[in-house]
Motif scaffolding. Structure first.
Motif, PDB file in Angstrom:
ATOM      1  N   PHE A 226      18.076-107.462   0.927  1.00 46.66           N
ATOM      2  CA  PHE A 226      18.437-106.879   2.210  1.00 46.66           C
ATOM      3  C   PHE A 226      19.911-107.506   2.187  1.00 46.66           C
ATOM      4  CE2 PHE A 226      14.166-106.882   4.503  1.00 46.66           C
ATOM      5  CZ  PHE A 226      13.908-105.727   4.114  1.00 46.66           C
TER       6      PHE A 226
ATOM      7  N   GLY B 101      13.003 -96.907   0.956  1.00 45.62           N
ATOM      8  CA  GLY B 101      13.288 -98.180   2.228  1.00 45.62           C
ATOM      9  C   GLY B 101      14.352 -98.869   1.772  1.00 45.62           C
TER      10      GLY B 101
ATOM     11  N   ALA C  59       8.504 -94.919  -2.388  1.00 45.78           N
ATOM     12  CA  ALA C  59       8.684 -94.907  -0.852  1.00 45.78           C
ATOM     13  C   ALA C  59       9.444 -96.345  -0.572  1.00 45.78           C
ATOM     14  CB  ALA C  59       7.483 -94.921  -0.078  1.00 45.78           C
TER      15      ALA C  59
ATOM     16  N   PHE D 118       4.204-108.853 -12.763  1.00 48.59           N
ATOM     17  CA  PHE D 118       3.408-108.040 -12.022  1.00 48.59           C
ATOM     18  C   PHE D 118       2.578-106.903 -12.783  1.00 48.59           C
ATOM     19  CE2 PHE D 118       3.588-109.178  -7.334  1.00 48.59           C
ATOM     20  CZ  PHE D 118       4.429-110.368  -7.684  1.00 48.59           C
TER      21      PHE D 118
ATOM     22  N   ALA E 286       7.513-104.453  -3.125  1.00 48.72           N
ATOM     23  CA  ALA E 286       7.448-104.861  -1.562  1.00 48.72           C
ATOM     24  C   ALA E 286       8.013-106.324  -1.725  1.00 48.72           C
ATOM     25  CB  ALA E 286       6.337-104.601  -1.118  1.00 48.72           C
ATOM     26  N   MET E 287       7.805-107.098  -2.517  1.00 45.90           N
ATOM     27  CA  MET E 287       7.829-108.599  -2.703  1.00 45.90           C
ATOM     28  C   MET E 287       9.357-108.688  -2.812  1.00 45.90           C
ATOM     29  SD  MET E 287       5.485-110.294  -2.146  1.00 45.90           S
ATOM     30  CE  MET E 287       4.087-109.796  -3.529  1.00 45.90           C
ATOM     31  N   VAL E 288      10.196-108.004  -3.841  1.00 45.66           N
ATOM     32  CA  VAL E 288      11.615-108.090  -3.970  1.00 45.66           C
ATOM     33  C   VAL E 288      12.385-107.441  -3.018  1.00 45.66           C
ATOM     34  CG1 VAL E 288      11.330-108.466  -6.482  1.00 45.66           C
ATOM     35  CG2 VAL E 288      12.200-106.255  -5.676  1.00 45.66           C
ATOM     36  N   LEU E 289      11.782-106.555  -2.254  1.00 45.07           N
ATOM     37  CA  LEU E 289      12.716-105.751  -1.062  1.00 45.07           C
ATOM     38  C   LEU E 289      13.424-106.555  -0.237  1.00 45.07           C
ATOM     39  CD1 LEU E 289      13.696-103.169  -0.266  1.00 45.07           C
ATOM     40  CD2 LEU E 289      11.455-102.822   1.153  1.00 45.07           C
ATOM     41  N   PRO E 290      12.676-107.823   0.328  1.00 45.50           N
ATOM     42  CA  PRO E 290      13.548-108.607   1.316  1.00 45.50           C
ATOM     43  C   PRO E 290      14.691-109.230   0.668  1.00 45.50           C
ATOM     44  CG  PRO E 290      11.212-108.722   1.606  1.00 45.50           C
ATOM     45  CD  PRO E 290      11.275-107.826   0.352  1.00 45.50           C
ATOM     46  N   ILE E 291      14.702-109.704  -0.595  1.00 46.29           N
ATOM     47  CA  ILE E 291      15.789-110.235  -1.279  1.00 46.29           C
ATOM     48  C   ILE E 291      17.017-109.392  -1.251  1.00 46.29           C
ATOM     49  CG2 ILE E 291      16.324-111.543  -3.525  1.00 46.29           C
ATOM     50  CD1 ILE E 291      13.555-111.909  -4.198  1.00 46.29           C
TER      51      ILE E 291
ATOM     52  N   MET F 104       3.463-103.543  -5.504  1.00 46.70           N
ATOM     53  CA  MET F 104       3.630-104.968  -4.973  1.00 46.70           C
ATOM     54  C   MET F 104       4.830-105.879  -5.240  1.00 46.70           C
ATOM     55  SD  MET F 104      -0.337-105.850  -5.387  1.00 46.70           S
ATOM     56  CE  MET F 104      -0.456-107.446  -4.956  1.00 46.70           C
TER      57      MET F 104
ATOM     58  N   LEU G 192      -2.248-106.830  -9.696  1.00 42.61           N
ATOM     59  CA  LEU G 192      -0.764-107.098  -9.214  1.00 42.61           C
ATOM     60  C   LEU G 192       0.008-105.577  -9.779  1.00 42.61           C
ATOM     61  CD1 LEU G 192       0.127-110.603  -9.649  1.00 42.61           C
ATOM     62  CD2 LEU G 192      -1.381-109.380  -7.875  1.00 42.61           C
TER      63      LEU G 192
END
Lengths: 325, 513
Positions: free
Chosen positions: B50, B334, B330, B30, B43-48, B40, B36
């Motif tokens: 969880f 999160g 930020a 990225f 934000a993209m790896v954040l859900p992984i 970004m 990129l």
């Protein structure tokens, strides 16, 4: 590798949408919705974006196709709202919306208002709190009001932006207690630092932002702006009970689709949202992020949005921020 | 000590190492692709993360953050297009080094400088997170305004030949940022009533237009005219920077890392300002300032050490106070919150193990990123053996995808094309693009901070000069501008005397070079 694939899919999907290549036969789409992934437009970064990602994750588990978040920031939300409003009303483009639909509209930056969207469901509320430095000695709203009035000076209050929800909520609060205030707009998240740095007297922000400092004893949270007490990251009373009688300011967050989306599609999305919001994983994640899950059905949500819009319009007229009169 | 050992064991578990590795790869990719960014990627790896347990989740986020910062230098050096705004200053000398056949050394030194800068900033964080966090919050809008003006003064050093042309560039950049929604009152400016225009000119979009499009146009134009390009492609051996070269840069490392750490710790500033300030200072302190902009190693070391030190600097208010200073931190905040980790003063008492893990994972992320980069160099430099005209087409495709992906907006692709077209003619008119970028980077901060300061003081201008740090930055800015002015006056005088004596052509050559 999932991220990379998701990403190319995202780019592909949104490019296709943007180029007007979406030639999906509408009738077929209704019968077994969804047949392809659903795009959830998010308008802001920060905690709101994280919440939307968690929500999309949970909704994907309750639908045959995944829900993906696509960030379309800018214009205080105007860009994402415009994009969603212009998208085909087939349920494949939905927006993670908030009270910002009303504030942006009355600021004069959107040619349409909340009526351009069909409500799907409310997912939660956020209640801002009023905080001051602990060394100010103010333990409650009354002591702050009395001290400021006695000193006969203007209070400096940090908010997220002029015309933003935190501005409206603080204006409603300080008008009630009769204080003269200078509102200082910081971007999202800067106000606590400014408060600790001693450049402002108070800040109206989200409780999770103050939580570590309240525990450390450097910041006092005086009250929350909702009328009914809700559970927040910081234990406090309502401003209504602390002297600002009648104050009730909360921000809602929910999902909406372009107006004209078929009701059966809305119903499917509503069902998936309900399951997601009520799942223990979502509740736990929300709690960690300082967000209050509160599910409302499409019908109740629609009524709440309309009522809130009227109130925000009146408040902005009062503050001289309403450009739609 | 027990806590530390426990944290160490957990941080070096295969899950954490794998997570860091994955994050670093995503970040590097990225970071290297203009448009990129690491925000970004985060934000993209954040859900992984969880569903992951705490330590690997932090590992993945930090790996992505640091990988993303490092990746930016690769495209800056190889194709002259910065992958992230933080790497814009790296273009100045990095690209020249690549053209001289020293691409591998440039990437190598950029990577190592980044690692050193990052680790130095971590050491500062270890020693004084609490005190520095306090210093950071003492910077309010008035102080940041002064810092930004000081940052703008570096235009002097970036203008190359003519200060006036550099200033024209800076002003063009500042003006472009006025398009769109006013950051304070949300008033639409120059939108002509179009909602899409509210988006304004995005920094990244403009950056792609400024750096990539003129490059592509001139390469293709040369190709179509049937001329051979003189970009060095033959000698792309993978050569690593020597140890002696690194030692010779020791003061540069320290100075740049210090600038990066401080700038990074101040909320609302960030990598690009740090990189430009460090570049400018490196040039000022150098014994051979005339070599800057022509492939000087110190000109790659300074911005890279400094922008990587920003990663550690930005962690200071994040860890110490729970306050994120930029969009990237930020997102990391999160990610920490969702795992039930609330950064702030109490974290040190309540969860010292988490703090130890963060420090260890930070070093791990740097180690892994550096290793990947140093092994990757031999692959990256292969890009230089691709015929330039084919490469140019690839870059153009990347530009379109990149500028679209930033905000998923087709409007941005149009902006990129227009800015690129204008940039091509500006370069023809010898107006340098780097000051334009500086104006773009600093313009919004300057406007937001100065107007916030004036709201705070109810319009009283004295707020800008009443605090010590603000005053210091103003003085520095004035000194630099005055110094430049005097120097250019002297040069002009020298040129005039030289012109008066036409039998000394050497002097003329020097002034026009």
């Amino acid at each position: 590798m999932t991220t990379k694939r998701d990403f190319t899919e995202r780019v592909g999907l949104s490019a296709a949408a943007a180029l007007g290549l979406m030639l999906v036969p509408m009738e077929a789409a209704r019968a077994d919705f969804p047949e392809k992934q659903v795009e959830m437009v998010t308008l802001f970064g920060g905690p709101a974006q994280t919440i939307s990602q968690v929500l999309a994750d949970m909704m994907s588990k309750n639908l045959p196709k995944p829900v993906i978040t696509v960030s379309r920031p800018g214009g205080g939300g105007a860009i994402g709202y415009t994009y969603t409003q212009a998208a085909a009303p087939d349920g494949y483009t939905i927006v993670f919306n908030s009270s910002s639909i009303s504030t942006v509209y009355y600021q004069g930056n959107l040619p349409f208002d909340y009526k351009a969207f069909a409500p799907i469901a409310q997912i939660g509320v956020e209640v801002p709190v009023l905080a001051v430095r602990a060394d100010s000695g103010w333990k409650d709203l009354k002591s702050m009001v009395d001290a400021t009035k006695a000193a006969n000076k203007k209070l400096r209050v940090g908010i997220s932006g002029l015309g933003s929800f935190t501005h409206l909520a603080s204006a409603a609060l300080f008008n009630r207690v009769g204080l003269q205030v200078i509102y200082i707009p910081y971007g999202e998240g800067r106000a606590p630092a400014e408060l600790l740095g001693g450049r402002i007297d108070a800040a109206l922000q989200w409780s999770s932002q103050f939580a570590p400092h309240v525990k450390a004893g450097t910041i006092n949270v005086l009250c929350m702006t909702s009328k009914a007490k809700v559970e927040l990251a910081v234990e406090t009373v309502t401003c209504d009970s602390a002297g600002a009688a009648g104050l009730d300011q909360t921000i809602w967050r929910g999902l909406a689709a372009p107006a004209g989306t078929p009701p059966e599609v809305i119903a499917k999305l509503e069902e998936a949202t309900k399951k997601a919001v009520e799942s223990p994983e979502f509740v736990k994640a929300a709690q960690n992020l300082g967000f209050n899950p509160l599910f409302k059905s499409a019908k109740e949500f629609g009524a709440a949005v309309a009522a809130e819009d009227k109130e925000i319009g009146e408040l902005m007229t009062e503050l001289g921020l309403n450009k739609k009169k | 000590m027990d806590i530390f050992l426990h944290a160490l064991a957990e941080s070096l578990s295969w899950q954490s190492v794998a997570a860091t590795f994955f994050g670093a790869i995503v970040g590097l990719v990225f970071g290297a692709i203009p448009g990129l960014t690491y925000s970004m990627a985060l934000a993209m790896v954040l859900p992984i993360t969880f569903t992951m347990s705490n330590t690997p989740a932090i590992a993945m986020l930090l790996g992505t953050y640091i990988g993303g910062m490092t990746g930016g230098a690769v495209s800056a050096i190889l194709i002259g297009v910065p992958g992230t705004p933080s790497a814009a200053a790296t273009v100045l000398d990095g690209e020249k080094m690549a053209r001289q056949g020293k691409a591998s050394i440039a990437i190598g030194i950029a990577t190592i400088s980044g690692c050193i800068g990052g680790v130095l900033s971590l050491m500062v964080m270890l020693v004084s997170v609490d005190a520095l966090a306090r210093v950071a919050i003492s910077f309010g809008p008035a102080e940041i305004t002064a810092l930004v003006v000081f940052g703008l003064s570096t235009i002097c050093g970036l203008s190359g030949g003519s200060l006036v042309k550099g200033l024209i560039g800076g002003v063009i950049g500042l003006m472009l940022m006025n398009i769109g929604q006013d950051p304070i009152d949300a008033v639409p400016r120059f939108t002509f009533g179009f909602t899409t225009m509210l988006q304004g000119v995005d920094l990244l979009v403009a950056m792609i237009g400024l750096f990539a499009v003129p490059h592509v146009v001139s390469v293709l134009a040369t190709y179509w005219r049937g001329k051979e390009l003189h970009i060095q492609t033959g000698d792309v051996r993978t050569e690593m920077p020597s140890f002696r070269l690194l030692i010779s840069q020791k003061w540069n490392f320290l100075r740049s890392a210090a600038i990066g750490t401080i700038v990074g710790a101040i909320p609302g500033t960030g990598g690009p300002i740090a990189a430009f300030l460090a570049y400018d200072q490196a040039k000022r302190w150098s014994k051979t300032p005339e070599t800057f902009g022509k492939g000087e190693v110190a000109g790659v070391v300074a911005p890279e050490a400094s922008n990587h030190a920003v990663t550690g600097g930005a962690m200071i208010p994040l860890i110490g106070l729970g306050i994120p200073g930029d969009p990237a931190t930020a997102i990391i905040l999160g990610g920490l919150l969702i795992h039930g980790i609330q950064p702030g003063p109490l974290l040190f008492m309540e969860k010292p193990d988490v703090i130890s893990s963060i420090y260890i994972l930070f070093v791990l992320a740097y180690a892994i990123t550096t290793l990947i980069q140093l092994f990757g160099v031999r692959v990256f430099v292969k890009a230089l053996s691709i015929p330039p005209h084919l490469m140019a087409i690839g870059i153009l495709v990347m530009c379109v995808i990149g500028s679209f992906a930033i905000r998923n907006s087709l409007f941005d692709v149009g902006v990129m094309c227009i800015v690129g077209f204008i940039a091509y003619w500006l370069i023809k008119a010898q107006i340098p693009v780097t000051p334009i970028l500086l104006g773009l980077v600093l313009g919004p901060t300057l406007e937001r901070e100065s107007r916030t300061a004036l709201i705070m003081s109810e319009g009283d201008m004295s707020i800008f000069v009443t605090s010590g740090p603000a005053l210091a930055f103003w003085v520095l800015a004035v000194v630099i501008v005055a110094g430049q002015f005097i120097a250019s006056m002297r040069e002009r005088k020298a040129a005039r005397t030289a012109l008066a004596k036409p039998n000394e052509p050497a002097a003329i050559q020097e002034t026009t070079a």
